[in-house]
Design an enzyme around this catalytic site. Sequence first.
Site, PDB file in Angstrom:
ATOM      1  N   TYR A  46      27.232   9.324  72.325  1.00  0.00           N
ATOM      2  CA  TYR A  46      26.673   7.991  72.613  1.00  0.00           C
ATOM      3  C   TYR A  46      27.767   6.931  72.559  1.00  0.00           C
ATOM      4  O   TYR A  46      27.931   6.124  73.489  1.00  0.00           O
ATOM      5  CB  TYR A  46      25.575   7.699  71.597  1.00  0.00           C
ATOM      6  CG  TYR A  46      24.990   6.312  71.648  1.00  0.00           C
ATOM      7  CD1 TYR A  46      23.941   6.016  72.517  1.00  0.00           C
ATOM      8  CD2 TYR A  46      25.458   5.306  70.813  1.00  0.00           C
ATOM      9  CE1 TYR A  46      23.378   4.744  72.553  1.00  0.00           C
ATOM     10  CE2 TYR A  46      24.901   4.032  70.846  1.00  0.00           C
ATOM     11  CZ  TYR A  46      23.872   3.755  71.717  1.00  0.00           C
ATOM     12  OH  TYR A  46      23.318   2.500  71.757  1.00  0.00           O
ATOM     13  N   SER A  73      27.456  -1.328  72.135  1.00  0.00           N
ATOM     14  CA  SER A  73      26.963  -0.949  70.814  1.00  0.00           C
ATOM     15  C   SER A  73      28.069  -1.125  69.788  1.00  0.00           C
ATOM     16  O   SER A  73      29.244  -0.872  70.078  1.00  0.00           O
ATOM     17  CB  SER A  73      26.493   0.511  70.807  1.00  0.00           C
ATOM     18  OG  SER A  73      26.170   0.940  69.493  1.00  0.00           O
TER      19      SER A  73
END
Length: 259
Positions: free
Chosen positions: A164, A149
């Site tokens: 995350y 990501s």
Amino acid sequence: MNENTKNKKVVVITGASSGIGRAAAVEIANRGMGVVVTYNARPEGAERTVAAIHEAGGDAVALALDISRSDTFPAFRERLEGALEREWGTTRIHALVNNAGFGGGRGFEEMTDDAFDEYYRVLLRGPYFLTQALLPLIEDGGAIVNTSSSAARPGEAEPGYSGYAAMKGGLVVATRYLAKELSGRSIRVNSVAPGPTRTRLGDNAFERFPEVIDGLAAKTAFGRIGESVDVGKVIAFLVTDDSAWITGQDIEASGGYGL
């Protein structure tokens, strides 16, 4: 199995019932490879992915997999071996794409042990140990691609993504080390870091909160958020031999987010 599918290169892609996983599966199939689509909670989505590949003349099957349950990986490997023999007459896969996951959006002050552990099981431990479980099946000269990501890369940090991003950052580091460890078998290991992309993550967040899209789009070089196919094409490239000289890299596919 028929003569057209026998001995075809096969790619396993986790979390391919929608979004980036589905787009990557279709793009990989379009490049002449067989695809094993995994799903957890959405078998109907996986079947739609398989149907889309079949309609385009490709080959695919769907298998259930809970990436958070590493204890189930030996049984998954057995089912995968059966599918490989039945559909393609092979015992090997060319590539593994670790894509299954879920979105961030939980603030640090609201983080709980259970929530943090779920991030860990799904986003880091799961891909790591699934790769270990399937490594004997990956052919020499094959590929592993992890979906990371842009949240884990240096730059603008969005509030609510610390847990995350920490797991995705760990996956990027593991990617680099595995590229070194598996180089003796010429297996290349890379990760792809999507920026804001229109997927089902976050419970269809972009559909539920369309007002956030313009602000995110304004932070990209191209003035729009990503679509699943934008990232799927990059993943597909990384499992083909066209990327044979690329390993240990985290490639951002974000349309220049935060430039």
